[in-house]
Design an enzyme around this catalytic site. Structure first.
Site, PDB file in Angstrom:
ATOM      1  CG  HIS A 110      -0.235  -0.283   2.513  1.00 62.21           C
ATOM      2  ND1 HIS A 110       0.596   0.636   3.114  1.00 62.21           N
ATOM      3  CD2 HIS A 110      -0.223  -1.378   3.319  1.00 62.21           C
ATOM      4  CE1 HIS A 110       1.071   0.140   4.240  1.00 62.21           C
ATOM      5  NE2 HIS A 110       0.596  -1.088   4.387  1.00 62.21           N
ATOM      6  CG  HIS A 135       4.319  -1.740   1.962  1.00 61.77           C
ATOM      7  ND1 HIS A 135       2.994  -2.062   2.107  1.00 61.77           N
ATOM      8  CD2 HIS A 135       4.983  -2.480   2.887  1.00 61.77           C
ATOM      9  CE1 HIS A 135       2.863  -2.963   3.068  1.00 61.77           C
ATOM     10  NE2 HIS A 135       4.049  -3.229   3.565  1.00 61.77           N
ATOM     11  CD  GLN A 172       7.184 -11.683  10.247  1.00 60.77           C
ATOM     12  OE1 GLN A 172       8.266 -11.757   9.657  1.00 60.77           O
ATOM     13  NE2 GLN A 172       6.524 -10.534  10.376  1.00 60.77           N
ATOM     14  N   GLY A 204       9.143   1.030   8.179  1.00 56.96           N
ATOM     15  CA  GLY A 204       8.148   2.024   8.558  1.00 56.96           C
ATOM     16  C   GLY A 204       7.993   2.134  10.060  1.00 56.96           C
ATOM     17  CG  ASP A 216       5.337  -2.722  11.740  1.00 52.51           C
ATOM     18  OD1 ASP A 216       4.382  -3.243  12.331  1.00 52.51           O
ATOM     19  OD2 ASP A 216       5.371  -2.588  10.507  1.00 52.51           O
ATOM     20  CD  GLN A 244       9.214  -5.334  11.708  1.00 50.94           C
ATOM     21  OE1 GLN A 244       8.550  -6.360  11.693  1.00 50.94           O
ATOM     22  NE2 GLN A 244       9.185  -4.458  10.714  1.00 50.94           N
ATOM     23  CB  SER A 259      -2.076  -1.847   8.401  1.00 50.25           C
ATOM     24  OG  SER A 259      -1.874  -3.221   8.697  1.00 50.25           O
ATOM     25  NE  ARG A 304      -1.420  -7.761  10.958  1.00 50.33           N
ATOM     26  CZ  ARG A 304      -1.269  -9.071  11.085  1.00 50.33           C
ATOM     27  NH1 ARG A 304      -2.316  -9.861  10.972  1.00 50.33           N
ATOM     28  NH2 ARG A 304      -0.083  -9.596  11.342  1.00 50.33           N
TER      29      ARG A 304
END
Length: 282
Positions: free
Chosen positions: A34, A37, A61, A147, A150, A153, A185, A187
């Site tokens: 998206h 990214h 993961q 990004g 996260d 992360q 996201s 998701r």
């Protein structure tokens, strides 16, 4: 733009690029790309001679088999977007290609890997480190782009890079939001229309807490955010942690740190879909 499924083919192409003295940037992704990214890829293109994007849904993961099964996948659409952004190479391996044998390496970087997502998704960051380290060994990038959505992360990947002594710069890129504030996201594509309609309430509550925090304690601010979100039918907070932005340790007073971030995970809808976000208090 060239798309490779075989790691050896990717490495052969990059050998010639490096021989010509070109810098290489890497954007690791799990696909379902998206605008968030795309912003990483465009920055990578701007700052490097060669841009590589990995598209790989990494099974190690995921601690929830259903989450892995339902994760959105559309390589054809991903490649169209990546070509528009100016990417040079896409690495889209199969699971068997990425892991010809089981990866039994263990990565643990307390405290940053053991709080928040680390506590609620056992094994998640170990899997992240497995795949990201493997990508770094394959591509050998000068820079790699992640990004800020996260947030945790990034801290874990930085710890891994330091631990393994890898020569790669980790570049943090600002979060990208829809016009209604919802963090972009992969998701989000799983949200039903009615769920998509209430999801922006997460960021709204975070944003409203900025002014509230100026005159209230850390605990009061925490409780207000959780209360506001959970008051919306269809939203349920899994955790909201107000932490030092570097160590990811909880703070009890605003004076405890010069870099304070609120990190949140919320379940949205009946399925439910797990959404993460954060806000910077200072």
């Amino acid at each position: 733009m060239k798309v490779f499924q075989k790691i050896a083919d990717m490495q052969n192409a990059l050998f010639d690029e490096r021989k010509a003295g070109k810098s290489v940037g890497l954007v690791p992704t799990m696909g379902a790309l998206h605008e968030g990214h795309a912003s990483l890829v465009r920055r990578c293109v701007k700052e490097n001679d060669v841009t590589v994007v990995s598209v790989f849904v990494n099974p190690t993961q995921f601690n929830d088999p259903n989450d892995l099964k339902n994760y959105p996948r559309d390589l054809e659409a991903d490649c169209r977007l990546l070509e528009q952004c100016g990417a040079d190479y896409v690495l889209a391996p199969t699971v068997e290609e990425m892991y010809p044998t089981p990866d039994r390496r263990q990565f643990e970087y307390p405290p940053v890997s053991t709080v928040m997502e680390g506590a609620h998704r056992p094994g998640h960051f170990n899997g992240v480190c497995q795949v990201v380290s493997r990508l770094f060994y394959i591509v050998r990038p000068d820079r790699s782009y992640f990004g800020e959505k996260d947030w945790q992360q990034i801290a874990v990947v930085k710890a891994m890079v330091a631990h393994l002594g890898l020569d790669v710069d980790i570049v943090e890129c600002p979060i990208v939001r829809d016009t209604d504030g919802l963090a972009r996201s992969s998701r989000n594509t799983l949200l039903a229309p009615n769920e998509r309609a209430i999801a922006p309430r997460i960021y709204q509550a975070l944003k409203e807490s900025l002014a509230y925090a100026k005159t209230h304690s850390v605990k009061e601010t925490h409780d207000k955010v959780v209360g506001d979100i959970d008051a919306t039918d269809g939203l349920r907070t899994e955790y909201f942690a107000i932490v030092d932005g570097n160590t990811l340790q909880d703070i009890t007073s605003w004076e405890d740190s010069d870099h304070v971030v609120g990190c949140i995970t919320v379940y949205c809808g009946a399925t439910p879909i797990r959404l993460i976000d954060h806000i910077k208090y200072k």
